[in-house]
Enzyme design. Structure first.
Site, PDB file in Angstrom:
ATOM      1  N   HIS A  94       0.839  -1.208   0.000  1.00 55.42           N
ATOM      2  CA  HIS A  94       0.000   0.000   0.000  1.00 55.42           C
ATOM      3  C   HIS A  94       0.873   1.258   0.000  1.00 55.42           C
ATOM      4  O   HIS A  94       0.624   2.203  -0.743  1.00 55.42           O
ATOM      5  CB  HIS A  94      -0.878   0.065   1.268  1.00 55.42           C
ATOM      6  CG  HIS A  94      -1.934  -0.979   1.374  1.00 55.42           C
ATOM      7  ND1 HIS A  94      -2.061  -1.774   2.486  1.00 55.42           N
ATOM      8  CD2 HIS A  94      -2.938  -1.342   0.543  1.00 55.42           C
ATOM      9  CE1 HIS A  94      -3.107  -2.587   2.326  1.00 55.42           C
ATOM     10  NE2 HIS A  94      -3.646  -2.349   1.151  1.00 55.42           N
ATOM     11  N   LYS A 146     -17.932  -6.529   7.829  1.00 51.34           N
ATOM     12  CA  LYS A 146     -16.635  -7.177   7.999  1.00 51.34           C
ATOM     13  C   LYS A 146     -15.969  -6.693   9.280  1.00 51.34           C
ATOM     14  O   LYS A 146     -15.725  -5.496   9.441  1.00 51.34           O
ATOM     15  CB  LYS A 146     -15.744  -6.825   6.792  1.00 51.34           C
ATOM     16  CG  LYS A 146     -14.988  -8.005   6.242  1.00 51.34           C
ATOM     17  CD  LYS A 146     -14.436  -7.630   4.881  1.00 51.34           C
ATOM     18  CE  LYS A 146     -13.146  -8.323   4.567  1.00 51.34           C
ATOM     19  NZ  LYS A 146     -12.572  -7.834   3.307  1.00 51.34           N
ATOM     20  N   ARG A 191      -1.739  -5.855  -8.736  1.00 51.88           N
ATOM     21  CA  ARG A 191      -0.669  -6.791  -8.381  1.00 51.88           C
ATOM     22  C   ARG A 191      -0.455  -7.829  -9.461  1.00 51.88           C
ATOM     23  O   ARG A 191       0.674  -8.190  -9.780  1.00 51.88           O
ATOM     24  CB  ARG A 191      -1.015  -7.508  -7.064  1.00 51.88           C
ATOM     25  CG  ARG A 191      -0.915  -6.607  -5.868  1.00 51.88           C
ATOM     26  CD  ARG A 191      -1.533  -7.231  -4.652  1.00 51.88           C
ATOM     27  NE  ARG A 191      -2.963  -7.427  -4.843  1.00 51.88           N
ATOM     28  CZ  ARG A 191      -3.819  -7.697  -3.884  1.00 51.88           C
ATOM     29  NH1 ARG A 191      -3.390  -7.861  -2.658  1.00 51.88           N
ATOM     30  NH2 ARG A 191      -5.100  -7.830  -4.127  1.00 51.88           N
ATOM     31  N   SER A 215      -3.112  -7.694   2.793  1.00 51.58           N
ATOM     32  CA  SER A 215      -3.276  -7.610   4.257  1.00 51.58           C
ATOM     33  C   SER A 215      -3.759  -8.943   4.810  1.00 51.58           C
ATOM     34  O   SER A 215      -3.326  -9.381   5.877  1.00 51.58           O
ATOM     35  CB  SER A 215      -4.281  -6.516   4.621  1.00 51.58           C
ATOM     36  OG  SER A 215      -3.826  -5.274   4.178  1.00 51.58           O
TER      37      SER A 215
HETATM   38  O1  PNS Z   1      -8.637  -3.001   0.331  1.00 46.25           O
HETATM   39  P1  PNS Z   1      -9.863  -3.539  -0.375  1.00 46.25           P
HETATM   40  O2  PNS Z   1     -10.787  -4.205   0.617  1.00 46.25           O
HETATM   41  O3  PNS Z   1      -9.506  -4.424  -1.535  1.00 46.25           O
HETATM   42  O4  PNS Z   1     -10.625  -2.263  -0.995  1.00 46.25           O
HETATM   43  C1  PNS Z   1     -11.829  -2.388  -1.707  1.00 46.25           C
HETATM   44  C2  PNS Z   1     -12.589  -1.041  -1.661  1.00 46.25           C
HETATM   45  C3  PNS Z   1     -12.839  -0.639  -0.227  1.00 46.25           C
HETATM   46  C4  PNS Z   1     -11.745   0.023  -2.347  1.00 46.25           C
HETATM   47  C5  PNS Z   1     -13.938  -1.222  -2.429  1.00 46.25           C
HETATM   48  O5  PNS Z   1     -14.649  -2.290  -1.875  1.00 46.25           O
HETATM   49  C6  PNS Z   1     -14.786   0.043  -2.388  1.00 46.25           C
HETATM   50  O6  PNS Z   1     -14.563   0.971  -3.152  1.00 46.25           O
HETATM   51  N1  PNS Z   1     -15.756   0.091  -1.419  1.00 46.25           N
HETATM   52  C7  PNS Z   1     -16.588   1.244  -1.191  1.00 46.25           C
HETATM   53  C8  PNS Z   1     -18.047   0.972  -1.530  1.00 46.25           C
HETATM   54  C9  PNS Z   1     -18.288   1.188  -3.021  1.00 46.25           C
HETATM   55  O7  PNS Z   1     -18.107   2.258  -3.558  1.00 46.25           O
HETATM   56  N2  PNS Z   1     -18.683   0.088  -3.702  1.00 46.25           N
HETATM   57  C10 PNS Z   1     -18.935   0.073  -5.113  1.00 46.25           C
HETATM   58  C11 PNS Z   1     -17.681  -0.248  -5.908  1.00 46.25           C
HETATM   59  S1  PNS Z   1     -17.984  -0.194  -7.643  1.00 46.25           S
END
Ligand code: PNS
Length: 164
Positions: free
Chosen positions: A17, A41, A90, A127
């Site tokens: 990150h 979660k 990644r 993570s």
């Molecule tokens: O670190 P992560 O868990 O892979 O991050 C994923 C994250 C939090 C960036 C993604 O789930 C997100 O953008 N969540 C916010 C809710 C949202 O906007 N959802 C619609 C995505 S198209």
């Protein structure tokens, strides 16, 4: 001010990150690190703990703002005038889902998503893997900032003690 956001769960922040945030901080005037709250979660670290660890480790970059957000990422971006989401890629396996989210987000508000290839050093890093390996006693010290590694080791010890 040219702004971008690096969104994620950051439970906890890893060197992978940090690599992306540091590179974004060289391209934009202000980089927002948004810790997205997922009510379904239960994380290893609270949102406040995650924010504190991110603030401490990104402080040297000098232009990083750390905030939490519950709801859509596009709303976070719109409220703050942020036109770009930065995501680390990644491996090919990341691409399908990241592309779906990028296209959905663009369709919702026009916000752009820019993909940055992760450093090969961190291409396997997540993570959740770090937490799993550390919980079985594996050495993850080279994958985390020192302060995060200490907090993770403490948290795992607390959990083990609570379980008896
Ligand atoms: O670190 P992560 O868990 O892979 O991050 C994923 C994250 C939090 C960036 C993604 O789930 C997100 O953008 N969540 C916010 C809710 C949202 O906007 N959802 C619609 C995505 S198209």
């Amino acid at each position: 001010m040219r702004r971008a956001v690096c969104p994620g769960s950051f439970d906890p922040i890893t060197n992978g990150h940090l690599d992306i945030i540091e590179r974004a901080s060289k391209l934009y005037d202000v980089v927002h690190v948004a810790v997205l709250i997922n009510p379904n979660k239960q994380g290893m670290f609270s949102i406040a703990e995650r924010i504190a660890l991110i603030e401490e480790t990104t402080a040297p970059y000098g232009n990083v703002v750390v905030e939490s957000h519950q709801g859509l990422l596009v709303d976070y971006c719109r409220d703050r005038g942020i036109p770009a989401i930065i995501k680390g890629l990644r491996a090919v396996s990341d691409f399908d889902y990241e592309l779906q989210m990028a296209q959905m987000n663009h369709g919702l508000t026009g916000v752009e998503t820019l993909f940055v290839p992760t450093s090969p050093t961190y291409s396997f890093l997540s993570s959740s893997l770090v937490k799993e390996v550390a919980s079985y006693g594996g050495d993850v010290s080279h994958l985390l900032p020192g302060t995060v590694h200490r907090r993770l080791t403490e948290r795992i010890a607390e959990r083990n003690a609570a379980q008896g």
